[in-house]
Structures are given as structure tokens and as C-alpha cells.
Enzyme design. Structure first.
Site, PDB file in Angstrom:
ATOM      1  N   SER A   1       1.230   4.062   1.220  1.00 32.94           N
ATOM      2  CA  SER A   1       0.837   5.056   2.220  1.00 32.94           C
ATOM      3  C   SER A   1       2.073   5.634   2.906  1.00 32.94           C
ATOM      4  O   SER A   1       1.979   6.222   3.968  1.00 32.94           O
ATOM      5  CB  SER A   1      -0.095   4.408   3.244  1.00 32.94           C
ATOM      6  OG  SER A   1       0.513   3.253   3.767  1.00 32.94           O
TER       7      SER A   1
ATOM      8  N   SER B   1       0.871  -1.177   0.000  1.00 31.76           N
ATOM      9  CA  SER B   1       0.000   0.000   0.000  1.00 31.76           C
ATOM     10  C   SER B   1       0.907   1.225   0.000  1.00 31.76           C
ATOM     11  O   SER B   1       1.741   1.362   0.897  1.00 31.76           O
ATOM     12  CB  SER B   1      -0.849   0.036   1.271  1.00 31.76           C
ATOM     13  OG  SER B   1      -1.601  -1.149   1.363  1.00 31.76           O
TER      14      SER B   1
ATOM     15  N   SER C   1       6.475   0.296  12.408  1.00 31.03           N
ATOM     16  CA  SER C   1       5.385   1.056  11.807  1.00 31.03           C
ATOM     17  C   SER C   1       5.964   2.036  10.795  1.00 31.03           C
ATOM     18  O   SER C   1       7.100   2.491  10.940  1.00 31.03           O
ATOM     19  CB  SER C   1       4.584   1.775  12.888  1.00 31.03           C
ATOM     20  OG  SER C   1       4.853   3.143  12.864  1.00 31.03           O
ATOM     21  N   LYS C   2       5.146   2.322   9.761  1.00 34.45           N
ATOM     22  CA  LYS C   2       5.616   3.237   8.724  1.00 34.45           C
ATOM     23  C   LYS C   2       5.805   4.635   9.302  1.00 34.45           C
ATOM     24  O   LYS C   2       6.559   5.424   8.808  1.00 34.45           O
ATOM     25  CB  LYS C   2       4.592   3.312   7.589  1.00 34.45           C
ATOM     26  CG  LYS C   2       4.721   2.164   6.597  1.00 34.45           C
ATOM     27  CD  LYS C   2       3.768   2.310   5.426  1.00 34.45           C
ATOM     28  CE  LYS C   2       3.873   1.102   4.514  1.00 34.45           C
ATOM     29  NZ  LYS C   2       2.838   1.046   3.496  1.00 34.45           N
ATOM     30  N   ARG C   3       5.069   4.905  10.395  1.00 31.13           N
ATOM     31  CA  ARG C   3       5.039   6.259  10.929  1.00 31.13           C
ATOM     32  C   ARG C   3       6.338   6.669  11.625  1.00 31.13           C
ATOM     33  O   ARG C   3       6.819   7.753  11.442  1.00 31.13           O
ATOM     34  CB  ARG C   3       3.861   6.422  11.889  1.00 31.13           C
ATOM     35  CG  ARG C   3       2.777   7.287  11.305  1.00 31.13           C
ATOM     36  CD  ARG C   3       1.445   6.982  11.941  1.00 31.13           C
ATOM     37  NE  ARG C   3       0.996   5.638  11.625  1.00 31.13           N
ATOM     38  CZ  ARG C   3       0.216   4.911  12.405  1.00 31.13           C
ATOM     39  NH1 ARG C   3      -0.180   5.377  13.545  1.00 31.13           N
ATOM     40  NH2 ARG C   3      -0.168   3.715  12.036  1.00 31.13           N
TER      41      ARG C   3
END
Ligand code: GLU
Length: 333
Positions: free
Chosen positions: A31, A29, A271-273
Site C-alpha cells: 500500500s 501489504s 506511518s507509511k503516509r
């Protein structure tokens, strides 16, 4: 001589047909940039397809437009190439199952939606999140919140809900049968889920008119002839409902390989964050693609000690069964 040549050609055609009847994929994804955990899953999916051998497809899951980050697809493609991974079909290569971006495939999701509507297995739902949380009959909850109590299944109750929320657009739910789905995951082993008790009627089209991941992924894997789905173990919980959809839409059910998720030193999922495990950071520290591949391979037990090696060198030292055994060994109990 002519007989021998014919024989050889026949074998080649058979090998080619077998090759074409199987397909693997990686479906990120866009994102944000992929973190090392996502990249490890991509590496495993690539190794699985190359060892089988079967064509490998890259599919960009950019359906959830509000979450898509501009430039992220291009960066994912560049990062995967930088690592030395390649694919036979994808947004940048094209192929017989194009397009490979979900955002360009909504007409296929609409067709599948219509097919389910004709079968009478979906219905509109006007419940708000609060209604669902408050429903006294919501007995269980799972990772994705409380299980939908089936309020709008009944047309009369549905009409009341519609009146109660006159400005609310409907979401569409799949009416799950009272059915236990059991499948043999290639990594996790036997998995069973009872749809009506553990999943509930799930959303296939959201109130904001976007088709849900659960529908899109099944339509895409079905249409693209995917036989082996390699993905993170966080999606294990979605698999039974996807099997139900594969069957409802008349597609063969693929094999599933749910691979362990990478965790940080404290044991937390990446996490991508937070960006701490981004490829960019490794590159800024001057690490080569071979160093990253070696690190990823080592963390999943594909090599005994952290060393630098290319994706192709790693591939050469592996068998499909060896890959599977390492993944099983790395899966937490
Ligand atoms: N797009 C999903 C993700 O990035 C993966 C979906 C799948 O592999 O089925 O988490």
C-alpha cells in the site's frame, strides 16, 4: 565405507526434511513503500528464518485492492533486495506454494469459506456500521471499533436487518465460540484472549466481496506450511481469532513472534503516509544498505553501537536465542 556414506546421507535427508517442515515468512501489504519500521520487521523475520534455519517466503498481501498502490510490490521487492535480504519462495522466485500474491489466491479463500459454511460457523450480516455502533448491547470496544453484538446471528433478526437495508450486500462473520485462547508468543510471552468477550463475531468476507485479511492470512500460512510467523506487535490482537481459524480449517497453529514496532523520536509509531522514515530519504542522503542495516539492528539492540554492516555479517554474529532475547528486551512492558 558404504555404511558411513549411507549414515551421512540419512543424516542429510533428516536435516533436509526438518528444514522443509519449517518455514518463515514476511508478508508486506503493497500500500506504499515500506518505512524503516516495516523494514526492521522484515530484517527480523529474515534473521529468524536464516538462523533456525528454515526456508523464508515473501508473500505479497495485495488482497485489499482499493489500498494497493501501483508499482508498490515491485518497489518492496527492490528495496528488500537492496538491503541484502533474500527469500527462497516469493512472487519473483516462484516455488511449490505459488502463487505468492494474495490477489491470485482467491479460489483458495473461497474453498476455506465453503468449508466454514459447511461447518455452520459463519453467517451473513446485514448490519451497517451505524447499527453496530448504536447497538445498546455493544459493551466493549477494542482497537478495531466496537465489538459486534451478534445481531445477525439470529436468523429472524437477520431477516429484519436484511429488510431494513434492502440494498446492502451481506458481510460474512465467523461465529466465535465462548472460548479463551491462550498462546505462548516467542517474544511477548503468554497471551490470552476470550473470543466472545474481547473479539466478537469477526468479518471473514467483506460486504464488498473481498475476503478479509483474517481469513486470507490463515489460509496462506496454513497452505504454505508456515511454522513461524514473525510480524509487528500491532497484529497481536488478531492472533487469537487466527488461532481459532487455523483450528477450524484443520491447519497446525504456527509459533508467533510479535516484534516491537519502531517509533520515531517523539515516541510515535511510524506511518507509511508521512514518509519521514522512508528508505528513499536515507538513500537520497547517500546512506548505504550497510548503514541502514546497522541502524535497524542497533535500534533493536542486536548490536551495541551503530555501525555499518551487511545483513549477512549481522546474521553471522547472532544466534536464534540471542535474537529472541534482544527482541524480548526491546519489547515495552
Ligand atoms: N500484511 C500485513 C501488514 O503488512 C502483515 C500481516 C501478517 O504478517 O500477518 O501489516
Amino acid at each position: 565405507m558404504a555404511i558411513l556414506a549411507h549414515y551421512k546421507l540419512t543424516i542429510q535427508i533428516h536435516a533436509y526434511q526438518r528444514y522443509k517442515t519449517m518455514s518463515g515468512r514476511y508478508a508486506p501489504s503493497p500500500s506504499g513503500p515500506l518505512h524503516l519500521g516495516n523494514l526492521r520487521t522484515a530484517l527480523i523475520a529474515w534473521l529468524q528464518a536464516r538462523l533456525a534455519p528454515m526456508p523464508f517466503i515473501l508473500r505479497m498481501e495485495d488482497l485489499d485492492l482499493p489500498r494497493v498502490k501501483s508499482g508498490s510490490s515491485e518497489q518492496i521487492i527492490a528495496d528488500l533486495h537492496w538491503l541484502g535480504l533474500d527469500w527462497d519462495e516469493g512472487p519473483d522466485v516462484c516455488g511449490p506454494a505459488a502463487p505468492y500474491n494474495q490477489s491470485a489466491r482467491t479460489s483458495y479463500y473461497q474453498q476455506a469459506f465453503d468449508q466454514l459454511l459447511d461447518k455452520g460457523v459463519i453467517y451473513p450480516c446485514y448490519c451497517s456500521r451505524k447499527d453496530i455502533q448504536q447497538a445498546a448491547s455493544a459493551p466493549h470496544s477494542h482497537e478495531h471499533g466496537p465489538i459486534y453484538p451478534g445481531t445477525c446471528r439470529d436468523p429472524q433478526v437477520r431477516a429484519e436487518m436484511e429488510q431494513r437495508h434492502p440494498d446492502k450486500a451481506a458481510a460474512w462473520r465467523y461465529r466465535v465460540p465462548a472460548r479463551t485462547i491462550t498462546f505462548e508468543d516467542q517474544v511477548v510471552g503468554s497471551v490470552s484472549q476470550t473470543l466472545n468477550r474481547e473479539v466478537g463475531d469477526f468479518v471473514i468476507k467483506r460486504a464488498d466481496a473481498l475476503f478479509a485479511y483474517q481469513l486470507a492470512v490463515v489460509v496462506d500460512d496454513g497452505m504454505m506450511g508456515i511454522t513461524d510467523v514473525v510480524r509487528g506487535a500491532d497484529l497481536l490482537d488478531s492472533t487469537a481469532r487466527q488461532i481459532e481459524l487455523f483450528e477450524a480449517l484443520g491447519y497446525p497453529v504456527p509459533n508467533f513472534w510479535h516484534v516491537p514496532l519502531m517509533v520515531d523520536e517523539a515516541g510515535a509509531r511510524l506511518s507509511k503516509r508521512d514518509g519521514a522514515d522512508s528508505l528513499e530519504l536515507w538513500r537520497q542522503q547517500g546512506k548505504s544498505a550497510e548503514a541502514v542495516i546497522g541502524h535497524l539492528a542497533f535500534t533493536i539492540g542486536l548490536i551495541d553501537e551503530a555501525q555499518s554492516l551487511s545483513a549477512h555479517e549481522l546474521l553471522q554474529g547472532l544466534t536464534l536465542d540471542g535474537l529472541r532475547r534482544s527482541l524480548i528486551a526491546a519489547t515495552p512492558p
